[in-house]
Design a protein around this motif. Sequence first.
Motif, PDB file in Angstrom:
ATOM      1  N   ALA A 176     -39.974  38.483 -24.842  1.00  0.00           N
ATOM      2  CA  ALA A 176     -39.905  37.715 -23.880  1.00  0.00           C
ATOM      3  C   ALA A 176     -40.958  37.395 -22.896  1.00  0.00           C
ATOM      4  CB  ALA A 176     -38.546  38.174 -23.079  1.00  0.00           C
ATOM      5  N   MET A 177     -41.650  38.616 -22.504  1.00  0.00           N
ATOM      6  CA  MET A 177     -42.985  38.365 -21.659  1.00  0.00           C
ATOM      7  C   MET A 177     -44.008  37.589 -22.310  1.00  0.00           C
ATOM      8  SD  MET A 177     -41.710  39.797 -19.033  1.00  0.00           S
ATOM      9  CE  MET A 177     -40.272  39.159 -19.679  1.00  0.00           C
ATOM     10  N   ALA A 178     -44.187  37.720 -23.645  1.00  0.00           N
ATOM     11  CA  ALA A 178     -45.072  36.856 -24.236  1.00  0.00           C
ATOM     12  C   ALA A 178     -44.638  35.439 -23.868  1.00  0.00           C
ATOM     13  CB  ALA A 178     -45.049  37.165 -25.843  1.00  0.00           C
ATOM     14  N   VAL A 179     -43.628  34.969 -23.641  1.00  0.00           N
ATOM     15  CA  VAL A 179     -43.260  33.524 -23.299  1.00  0.00           C
ATOM     16  C   VAL A 179     -43.684  33.196 -21.808  1.00  0.00           C
ATOM     17  CG1 VAL A 179     -41.628  31.631 -23.088  1.00  0.00           C
ATOM     18  CG2 VAL A 179     -41.484  33.545 -25.087  1.00  0.00           C
ATOM     19  N   VAL A 180     -43.343  34.463 -21.071  1.00  0.00           N
ATOM     20  CA  VAL A 180     -43.676  34.394 -19.528  1.00  0.00           C
ATOM     21  C   VAL A 180     -44.941  34.250 -19.298  1.00  0.00           C
ATOM     22  CG1 VAL A 180     -43.616  35.809 -17.509  1.00  0.00           C
ATOM     23  CG2 VAL A 180     -41.619  35.860 -18.993  1.00  0.00           C
ATOM     24  N   LEU A 181     -45.857  34.976 -20.099  1.00  0.00           N
ATOM     25  CA  LEU A 181     -47.308  35.231 -20.082  1.00  0.00           C
ATOM     26  C   LEU A 181     -47.991  33.915 -20.713  1.00  0.00           C
ATOM     27  CD1 LEU A 181     -47.695  38.843 -20.595  1.00  0.00           C
ATOM     28  CD2 LEU A 181     -48.050  37.635 -18.429  1.00  0.00           C
ATOM     29  N   ALA A 205     -37.698  36.103 -16.812  1.00  0.00           N
ATOM     30  CA  ALA A 205     -38.080  34.903 -17.430  1.00  0.00           C
ATOM     31  C   ALA A 205     -37.462  33.780 -16.584  1.00  0.00           C
ATOM     32  CB  ALA A 205     -37.474  34.831 -18.865  1.00  0.00           C
ATOM     33  N   ARG A 206     -36.233  33.921 -16.082  1.00  0.00           N
ATOM     34  CA  ARG A 206     -35.679  32.939 -14.961  1.00  0.00           C
ATOM     35  C   ARG A 206     -36.667  32.859 -13.729  1.00  0.00           C
ATOM     36  NH1 ARG A 206     -29.386  34.225 -15.890  1.00  0.00           N
ATOM     37  NH2 ARG A 206     -29.049  32.966 -17.856  1.00  0.00           N
ATOM     38  N   ALA A 207     -37.097  33.877 -13.485  1.00  0.00           N
ATOM     39  CA  ALA A 207     -37.841  33.957 -12.163  1.00  0.00           C
ATOM     40  C   ALA A 207     -39.182  33.166 -12.151  1.00  0.00           C
ATOM     41  CB  ALA A 207     -37.949  35.320 -11.728  1.00  0.00           C
ATOM     42  N   LEU A 210     -38.535  29.639 -16.705  1.00  0.00           N
ATOM     43  CA  LEU A 210     -38.121  29.690 -18.137  1.00  0.00           C
ATOM     44  C   LEU A 210     -36.679  29.281 -18.207  1.00  0.00           C
ATOM     45  CD1 LEU A 210     -40.277  32.434 -19.903  1.00  0.00           C
ATOM     46  CD2 LEU A 210     -40.780  29.986 -19.675  1.00  0.00           C
ATOM     47  N   HIS A 211     -36.212  28.690 -19.334  1.00  0.00           N
ATOM     48  CA  HIS A 211     -34.805  28.509 -19.625  1.00  0.00           C
ATOM     49  C   HIS A 211     -34.381  29.785 -20.254  1.00  0.00           C
ATOM     50  CE1 HIS A 211     -31.225  26.897 -21.582  1.00  0.00           C
ATOM     51  NE2 HIS A 211     -31.406  27.538 -22.478  1.00  0.00           N
ATOM     52  N   ALA A 212     -33.155  30.140 -19.861  1.00  0.00           N
ATOM     53  CA  ALA A 212     -32.621  31.468 -20.679  1.00  0.00           C
ATOM     54  C   ALA A 212     -30.956  31.213 -20.699  1.00  0.00           C
ATOM     55  CB  ALA A 212     -32.880  32.721 -20.024  1.00  0.00           C
ATOM     56  N   SER A 213     -30.463  31.249 -21.859  1.00  0.00           N
ATOM     57  CA  SER A 213     -29.305  31.057 -22.252  1.00  0.00           C
ATOM     58  C   SER A 213     -28.734  31.833 -23.482  1.00  0.00           C
ATOM     59  CB  SER A 213     -28.608  29.614 -22.292  1.00  0.00           C
ATOM     60  OG  SER A 213     -29.110  28.883 -23.554  1.00  0.00           O
ATOM     61  N   ASP A 231     -26.530  36.786 -29.046  1.00  0.00           N
ATOM     62  CA  ASP A 231     -27.504  35.878 -29.131  1.00  0.00           C
ATOM     63  C   ASP A 231     -28.071  35.444 -27.982  1.00  0.00           C
ATOM     64  OD1 ASP A 231     -26.204  33.356 -28.368  1.00  0.00           O
ATOM     65  OD2 ASP A 231     -25.177  33.478 -30.312  1.00  0.00           O
ATOM     66  N   LEU A 232     -29.548  35.008 -27.859  1.00  0.00           N
ATOM     67  CA  LEU A 232     -30.144  34.323 -26.728  1.00  0.00           C
ATOM     68  C   LEU A 232     -31.312  33.307 -27.010  1.00  0.00           C
ATOM     69  CD1 LEU A 232     -32.296  36.464 -24.807  1.00  0.00           C
ATOM     70  CD2 LEU A 232     -31.976  37.149 -27.085  1.00  0.00           C
ATOM     71  N   LEU A 233     -31.624  32.532 -26.264  1.00  0.00           N
ATOM     72  CA  LEU A 233     -32.572  31.701 -26.273  1.00  0.00           C
ATOM     73  C   LEU A 233     -33.391  31.806 -24.873  1.00  0.00           C
ATOM     74  CD1 LEU A 233     -34.377  29.207 -27.580  1.00  0.00           C
ATOM     75  CD2 LEU A 233     -32.719  27.675 -26.350  1.00  0.00           C
ATOM     76  N   ILE A 234     -34.730  32.073 -25.101  1.00  0.00           N
ATOM     77  CA  ILE A 234     -35.861  32.078 -23.636  1.00  0.00           C
ATOM     78  C   ILE A 234     -36.553  31.079 -24.369  1.00  0.00           C
ATOM     79  CG2 ILE A 234     -37.189  33.394 -22.404  1.00  0.00           C
ATOM     80  CD1 ILE A 234     -35.386  35.645 -22.837  1.00  0.00           C
ATOM     81  N   CYS A 235     -37.012  30.169 -23.497  1.00  0.00           N
ATOM     82  CA  CYS A 235     -38.005  29.031 -23.844  1.00  0.00           C
ATOM     83  C   CYS A 235     -38.693  28.527 -22.857  1.00  0.00           C
ATOM     84  CB  CYS A 235     -37.490  28.253 -24.912  1.00  0.00           C
ATOM     85  SG  CYS A 235     -36.260  27.327 -24.494  1.00  0.00           S
ATOM     86  N   ARG A 236     -39.669  27.779 -22.701  1.00  0.00           N
ATOM     87  CA  ARG A 236     -40.324  27.003 -21.682  1.00  0.00           C
ATOM     88  C   ARG A 236     -39.268  25.854 -21.518  1.00  0.00           C
ATOM     89  NH1 ARG A 236     -45.829  27.569 -20.146  1.00  0.00           N
ATOM     90  NH2 ARG A 236     -45.712  25.393 -19.419  1.00  0.00           N
ATOM     91  N   PRO A 237     -39.419  25.206 -20.291  1.00  0.00           N
ATOM     92  CA  PRO A 237     -38.069  24.284 -20.252  1.00  0.00           C
ATOM     93  C   PRO A 237     -38.280  22.982 -21.077  1.00  0.00           C
ATOM     94  CG  PRO A 237     -39.511  24.530 -18.412  1.00  0.00           C
ATOM     95  CD  PRO A 237     -39.884  25.593 -19.068  1.00  0.00           C
TER      96      PRO A 237
END
Length: 255
Positions: A176-181, A205-207, A210-213, A231-237
Amino acid sequence: MAQSADHTLAASVATETGTLLVEIRERLFSSGAGTWEVRDTGDNEAHRLIVNRLSQARPGDAILSEEGHDDLARLTADRVWIVDPLDGTREFSEPGRTDWAVHIALVENGVPTAAAVALPAVGQTLCTEPEPQLPEPHNGRPRMVVSRSRPPAAAIIVAQALDAELMTLGSAGAKAMAVVLGMADIYAHSGGQFEWDNCAPVGVARAAGLHASRCDGSELAYNFADPWLPDLLICRPEYATDALEALRKVIEGEA
């Protein structure tokens, strides 16, 4: 809602725990300790430190920790700290690996309102205040971060739909932090995790914007009697709509 001091507490406890884990790791590696001793010592010592710090600072709050007894009184508490003292014990026990983390999150009404994820092996802690600054998009194919072993179905579905490049990392927090960074663009997981695996990463991630759902687009909620999250999805919007559409087609049996 969380106060400024809660954000500071999450970050300081995550950072202090990470420092302890680095010291434990170096000491045990140098003494020739076995893999299970490294893992167990890290898990147990990190848990004790976190519980002590949070209990001292917020004695009225409940705590749910991967390594602790689950007191279901937390279900009626207004404030619950959901923590993973050592996310990625496998990576922690392998010399030289940096893809493991410490998760600290405050949950109110099912939502993480203050959170921190420490990446101790690289000396970095990301938190909800100050919020991380999301890097500019990179040129080229989207990059999807997946597990070192078998990528989950959600990751394969999204990767195929978006022509994403796969890159492997260890713990959920590291992914998750790889996406944040800005090292990756998408993290999709199916097959299940526990609340402590992604609560703090989702908060951070939300802060960062990023999208998180959940993979069906529904909200991620926390502090249930059964702390299992499918399950989950974290990604750039900019990738959220296409990723959710690909997952929706499979969920509804259209693909």
